[in-house]
Each structure stands twice: as C-alpha cells, then as structure tokens.
Design an enzyme around this catalytic site. Structure first.
Site, PDB file in Angstrom:
ATOM      1  N   ASP A 291       0.866  -1.161   0.000  1.00 19.87           N
ATOM      2  CA  ASP A 291       0.000   0.000   0.000  1.00 19.87           C
ATOM      3  C   ASP A 291       0.913   1.223   0.000  1.00 19.87           C
ATOM      4  O   ASP A 291       2.130   1.115   0.154  1.00 19.87           O
ATOM      5  CB  ASP A 291      -0.965  -0.029   1.201  1.00 19.87           C
TER       6      ASP A 291
HETATM    7  C1  GLC Z   1      -4.237   4.382  -0.308  1.00 20.92           C
HETATM    8  C2  GLC Z   1      -5.141   3.237   0.080  1.00 20.92           C
HETATM    9  C3  GLC Z   1      -5.191   2.125  -0.927  1.00 20.92           C
HETATM   10  C4  GLC Z   1      -5.054   2.709  -2.316  1.00 20.92           C
HETATM   11  C5  GLC Z   1      -3.653   3.262  -2.437  1.00 20.92           C
HETATM   12  C6  GLC Z   1      -3.406   3.932  -3.799  1.00 20.92           C
HETATM   13  O1  GLC Z   1      -3.515   4.799   0.806  1.00 20.92           O
HETATM   14  O2  GLC Z   1      -4.906   2.640   1.359  1.00 20.92           O
HETATM   15  O3  GLC Z   1      -6.427   1.425  -0.746  1.00 20.92           O
HETATM   16  O4  GLC Z   1      -5.270   1.699  -3.298  1.00 20.92           O
HETATM   17  O5  GLC Z   1      -3.335   4.169  -1.396  1.00 20.92           O
HETATM   18  O6  GLC Z   1      -4.225   5.041  -3.926  1.00 20.92           O
END
Ligand code: GLC
Length: 756
Positions: A291
């Site tokens: 993430d």
């Molecule tokens: C965010 C979220 C995740 C998302 C990623 C890219 O922090 O936790 O669900 O896909 O970053 O945007």
C-alpha cells in the site's frame, strides 16, 4: 485452559512463520506460452532494471497518499527505473508515459494502476451499498462496467476489490467493502474479481483486479484507521482471511498488502500471510503491491531500524512491488550485492510482474489501451449510466415505513429539505476521485424529473458547516442554526409530504475518516423532529457511507430510507424507490447500532456464558442501552410482505460427507410484486470450540408477484459447518445443528438436524 505441547509447538511455528524470512521462497510456477517469454526477458535484464520493475510511483496530478515529488520521473522511466505508475488517467496521457517506456533499453511497458473502487467517470453505489443489493450478478456487472470505462482511459489495473471484513462502523473504510459477514464478503470478492478481469486480461475492456488490504485491515483496534490488529489465529482464519482467499482462488491478478501490523508483524513484512498462505497454500501466481508507502512505514512500526531494513524485510516476506516508499530503488541493489537478499527473490518478484504485463497484452502492443476514440465512446455511456441507476435501485434499504411510501402517483406538493438533497458532489461518496460530478443527478433533480407536474419546494434545512456537528448522548435541545430549521418548517407547512435528507457528507466515510461518534448530526435530528411538528408525513433519507445512529429523530420519521451514496444516478434511483417504480429490496450487509458505544457490533457473535436475553439482568449487555442493534444484519423492508418457512429437510440425520438439501418456501403475502433475499444461517449447537450463535451460509433472491409462492433450495456440506480448532485445523464435528431461514439475521425459523 492448559495448552497441549502440540498446540504450543504449532503456535511457535506460527510465530516464526509470521516473522522474518524463514527462507522459504514460494516461486511462481510459470507454464504455458508465457514461461519462455518471461524468462527470455528476465535474462536480458540488469539488476537495476529488475529493481525498476518493482518500483511504482504516483503521477503528480492525483495523489492518494502522502506523496513525495520526483520531477525527473520521465528520465527514470526512460532509464527503466519505474515499472508502474498509478493515478495517471486518460488514453492520451498514458500513451505519452508509455512512449517514454518505449525509449528504455528493453522497452518493457509500464502498467498503469488506479483506484477504480466503485466506478470511473460513471460512479456506482459505494461497495458497501452494492453489498446491500445481495445481487452477485449486479455486483459483477458493475465491476465489469467500471473496468470497461477505466480500460478505455488507459488503465490496466484497479486497486479493488477491497475485501476487508469490518465489524466496527467507527472505521471510515467500511464504505469500501462488503460489510461484516465472511461468507457474503467472500462471494462479493469473487464476483468483483470476475467482473474486473473477465476471462481475458488482454481484452481491452478488462483490468487486473487487486484484492486488498491484505490482511485484516478492517480489524484495527477501536475502529481507528491504520491501527494495530491483534487477534487469535483462529479468528484471523475464521473471520478475516476467507475473502482474501476467495479473491485469490477467483484468479485475482494482484494483491495489495495493508498498513497494519497483525499480531506484532507488519502485514507488508509478513511472510506468513504473503508467502506461506497467499503464494504457498493458496497458489497465487500474481504479484503483490505494497500500500502507499507501507514498506517505508515498517520503520514507523519500529519493526526495522531504517529503510534498508524495511526493503529487506518486505522483499523477503513477499512484497513484490513498492508503491511510493522508494525503499526498493534505494536499497535492493546493495542488499543483493552483499548477499543479504538472494537474487532468486528479486527474480521471482520480477517474473510475477512480467507475467501480468504479458497477460495484459502489453508486450504485444504497449498502446492497446490508449485509444482515444474508444475512450470517447465508453465514458459515461447511456448503458453505464443505466447500470449505475439499476445498482442504485437495488442498493437502497427501506428501514421504516408507516405506509407513507411509495408516494402517490400525484403526490401534490413535495417539500424537499436538506442540502444533501441538492448536492452533486456528495452523491459519489469517497474513492470516486475520477467521478464526473456535473453528470450526477441530485435527489432534487430526480424528483423533479419523476414528478414533473408536482410542485417541489426546497429548503437547505441545515448549515453544511456549523450544522454538521454530532452530539451523541448530549441530545442537543437547541439547534445550531434555528433560522434554517424555521425556514424548512415554513416550506414544509405548504406541502402535502416532506422528504428530508440527513446523514454524513460524502467524504465523511473513507480512508483516514474514522469517527468516534457515528451519530447523524444533531441539527439533522432536530430538523426531523421539528418537521414532524408540522403534522405532515415525514420521509427521511439517510445518506451515509457507513452505519450511522439516528438518535432522537427515529420516532419522528414516518419512513426511513437508507440511500448510502449511490453515485452518478443517485437522484433517479431514489426517485425510483420513493415512487414505487422500484420496490426496495436492499438488505443490510452490516449491523446498524443504536449508539456508537455498541461498536464493534455484529450478528455472528458468540453465546458467552450469559447469553443475551430479556429475562435476566446479568447478561452480556449494557445498563444504558438495549443490547440489540437498531437494525440487524440482513434487515430491509419492502412495499410488500413476505412469509418465509422454516428449512425443510428430507431427514433429520446426515452422514458427515452427505450434502444437506434444505427447501424453504417463500410467499409474497402483500399487494405488490417484490424481491426477497432469503437468508440461510447455520448453528453448531455444541462444539469443542465456542461457536457463533449463527453464521450466514447462503442467500437466494426471488422475485414474486402478489400471492405467489416459490420453493427455494439451499445445499450445504460439511465445510459449511466446520471451524478452526486450537491447532488451526479446519474440522467439522458430529452433533446437533440448526439450520435457520429468514429475511434477516434476527427473524429466522429453525430446523434441527444431526450430523453423524
Ligand atoms: C491508499 C489506500 C489504498 C489505495 C492506495 C493507492 O492509501 O490505502 O487502498 O489503493 O493508497 O491510492
């Protein structure tokens, strides 16, 4: 209870398995046409180029996390130092970025990812709202529609479905998943993976799915986002892991790990979940992405001392691609050259990434998704809008109706109250960054189109700033903005019926949006009570991204319609239901508490030694609030009524491996056609582990005319009756069970049987 030696040994292995690399590399098994191609590319790559494939940056235009800026991303693409970009949108812009990748030495194409969570330009209901439809075909179709639209805009990969089980509505991201139930969450995971990916990833109308957030991100203590997850391995395996496994078994191309730690090990550096389970037991052949910055955050967890340690821990644990923490590009080369990280770990990660780029067809044609004509013909197309409206219809849950709904064909003068009823931006909710807001139909517009001959009066009713404060338990006597309430009452007094929209703002539920008080704002509650004093029928629309508590307003509402955030066609879908053009069929995928203090609250809880009942005070409850929820899991009303029989079994004793067929008769006992979602729950009466009071194990939806009856069939087997024991073995024990059928988790009829 004295733990047996065996249990302690197993537990010890588990802990070791959860921790730093025990050296077990779970290599991806390449077969078929791509095995040779992937390895033919891999052998040409330098270590820098391999590490480049494991590196993902966000484009600067749309940032969904704490981004750092790299002005020279173009040069890094040309140098082969970037394998993927996220948040780059459009056939033309992705073409430009891909053209830079074609200038790199090996011309390995970029893969473009985006959070297409519930739609692209055409926005569908929140995933939690769609889960309320209990319609897997619909859920698969909206995922497919979102994929078509996203792919037409150059996107290869969506960071969805989010399949985190959530039992605590204080957590803002409950909006993004399928609610509290493991069985239903697993079915929705499968449907959404199939919807996004179709049968062929090289089809320019499909995108890679990404099952997230692995794992148990929804179990953060106290409903706080990013918070510690600490639970027994039995609960982890029984309640939280199955939807991820279902997504993997459905063929998800990618997984995203989560920010949280699990029993002391950060998910991003957790070998047990990423290698032992995902890439090992579950046979996952795709790749994992961290993430946003979560590899770097392993340092914040104080699990490693620095970014180099984070890179080592993450890559050994099975994190293949680094989103935005820059740990891999900064330290992997050094870690490989000093022998800390064996090259085979890098090669396995890169093979997995290259395999998906081949399957997407990007090596054949890197620009296959960059077609501006297809984009123009797909975005916000009439069929996608129609699909959004259908999903909106089916996601709405009718919670209360003292016969004021549906509205008469000629409802006379309507007083529409509440700023949310006139807001386009709020209707798309969270995680709809690319939604086309001007295209959204508001409640006001939807009612005006549905009732062109009616006089529709409007008043904002509350202030969008000062009037949004919550005061659960304080029961504010005075409104923050009495003038707005007075204005609304004056408008209501001129009408035949009052419709008032209350609840959250569209961005109140979402990432980093945990709330310690999930009540409807006090001014909204006071507004409803004041409107009722006009003597008119008052229909309350509850607009929210999570369960909210209604406080003092509930008795003043003649009807309560839970609309969630329905997306582009919100106003039309709400008008469809208020008018009776669509008979509401939504059912709650998550329990609605009476007060925040009941959180976490969920239907499939244990009995405890002092089970909930009304006859004794010494029970598992509170002294200041009824132990029951305001509205239970599975609940939802219709404009008709249904009768559901107990499950009928051909016999009462079954062998362990026999399939158990249960027939349930459903009747439409009302005056209009409607859809019922028959729910089947199971209960193991006595077991060697304490068991939930019931667990959902099947749903069947039936559309019935007035007076029509139909038999629906459920088939369950031993795995539907099993559980994890202390040794983490999944077992099914002989004994007495109860099958329960009903229209929600509370109102059920049971039939007992014995398993031998
Ligand atoms: C965010 C979220 C995740 C998302 C990623 C890219 O922090 O936790 O669900 O896909 O970053 O945007």
């Amino acid at each position: 209870m004295k733990k047996s030696f065996a249990t302690l040994v197993v537990a010890a292995v588990m802990l070791v398995g959860c921790g730093r690399g025990d050296g077990r590399l779970t290599k991806v098994s390449l077969d078929g046409e791509y095995a040779h191609k992937v390895d033919s590319v891999l052998k040409l790559m330098t270590l820098d180029e391999k590490i480049g494939q494991m590196n993902q940056y966000s484009c600067d235009a749309l940032v969904t996390g704490p981004a750092t800026r790299d002005e020279d991303k173009v040069q890094q693409i040309i140098d082969g130092r970037i394998g993927s970009m996220l948040n780059l949108i459009g056939a033309q812009k992705t073409r430009e970025a891909q053209e830079f990748a074609m200038q790199s030495r090996l011309q390995i194409p970029l893969v473009f990812g985006l959070d297409v969570i519930h739609g692209m330009r055409t926005v569908y209901p929140l995933p939690l709202a769609e889960a309320a439809s209990f319609d897997l075909d619909l859920i698969q179709r909206t995922a497919a529609g979102a994929a078509r639209e996203a792919a037409s805009q150059g996107i290869h990969w969506t960071f969805a479905p989010m399949v985190d089980i959530a039992r605590d509505a204080r957590w803002g991201r409950v909006m993004e998943g399928a609610g509290e139930d493991t069985w239903w969450g697993s079915r929705v995971a499968e449907a959404r993976v199939h919807g996004f990916q179709g049968d062929d990833l090289s089809d320019t109308g499909t995108v890679m799915a990404c099952v997230k957030h692995f794992a148990a991100y929804g179990a953060g203590i106290a409903g706080k986002d990013y918070n510690t997850v600490d639970m027994s391995d039995v609960t982890l395996h029984e309640i939280y892991l199955p939807p991820y496994e279902a997504g993997a078994k459905a063929g998800a191309a990618t997984f995203m790990n989560s920010f949280n730690d699990i029993n002391g090990i950060p998910a991003t550096a957790n070998e047990y979940i990423q290698r032992t389970l995902l890439k090992g037991d579950w046979g996952f052949r795709g790749f994992t992405v961290s993430d946003w910055g979560s590899i770097g955050e392993v340092v914040n967890h104080r699990y490693v001392a620095d970014l180099k340690g984070a890179a080592e821990a993450a890559v050994l644990a099975g994190s293949d691609m680094d989103m935005e923490s820059r740990a891999y590009v900064a330290h992997l080369k050094e870690l490989v050259e000093d022998g800390t990280v064996p090259m085979e770990y890098i090669d396995d990660a890169v093979r997995r990434i290259l395999l998906k780029k081949f399957e997407l067809g990007l090596f054949d044609d890197p620009f296959r998704y960059c077609d501006e004509e297809r984009e123009a013909n797909t975005v916000l197309s009439p069929e996608l809008r129609a699909l959004s409206r259908e999903a909106g219809d089916r996601s709405i849950v009718l919670l209360k109706n003292s016969s004021v709904l549906p509205l008469a064909e000629k409802p006379g003068t309507i007083a529409l109250i509440g700023g949310l009823a006139d807001s386009k931006a709020d209707m798309i909710g969270f995680w709809a960054n690319q939604g086309n807001i001007p295209a959204v139909v508001t409640v006001r517009e939807g009612l005006e189109m549905r009732y062109p001959s009616s006089h529709i009066l409007y008043a904002p009713g509350y202030d969008f700033e000062s009037g949004m404060k919550t005061h659960e338990g304080e029961h504010l006597a005075q409104p923050v903005n009495p003038a707005k309430i007075a204005e609304a009452k004056a408008v209501a007094s001129k009408a035949d019926v009052v419709i008032v929209a209350v609840g959250e703002r569209g961005d109140w539920s979402g990432e980093s949006k945990s709330r310690a008080d999930i009540s409807v704002p006090a001014d909204h509650q006071l507004l409803v009570q004041e409107l009722k004093k006009t003597g008119k029928p008052v229909i309350v629309l509850v607009m929210c991204g999570r369960p909210v508590t209604f406080g003092d307003m509930e008795p003043s509402a003649d009807a309560i319609v839970l609309t969630w955030w329905l997306g582009t066609e919100a106003g039309n879908a709400i008008a469809d239901v208020l008018s009776g053009d669509y008979n509401p069929s939504g059912r709650l995928p998550i329990t609605f508490p009476r007060v925040t203090g009941q959180c976490p609250i969920y239907y499939n809880h244990k009995s405890t030694g002092r089970p909930e009942n009304d006859s004794w005070q010494y029970i598992t409850s509170y002294t200041d609030v009824d132990y029951t929820p305001a509205y239970p899991f599975g609940f939802g009303l219709s404009y008709t009524t249904f009768e559901i029989s107990e499950p009928k079994l051909e016999k009462s004793v079954f062998g362990m491996d026999e399939q158990i067929k249960a027939v349930v008769t459903v009747s439409n006992t009302g005056s209009v056609a409607g859809r019922e979602t028959v729910q089947l729950y199971v209960r193991d009466e006595v077991a060697s582990m304490t068991r939930n009071v019931k667990d959902l194990r099947g749903i069947v939806q039936v559309d019935l005319q007035p007076g029509e009856s139909r038999d629906v069939e459920f088939v369950i087997g031993r795995d539907d009756l099993g559980f994890y024991n202390q040794k983490l073995e999944f077992i099914t024990e002989p004994g007495e069970f109860t099958l329960m059928a009903g229209s929600n988790s509370r109102d059920v009829k049971g039939t007992k049987f014995t398993l031998e």
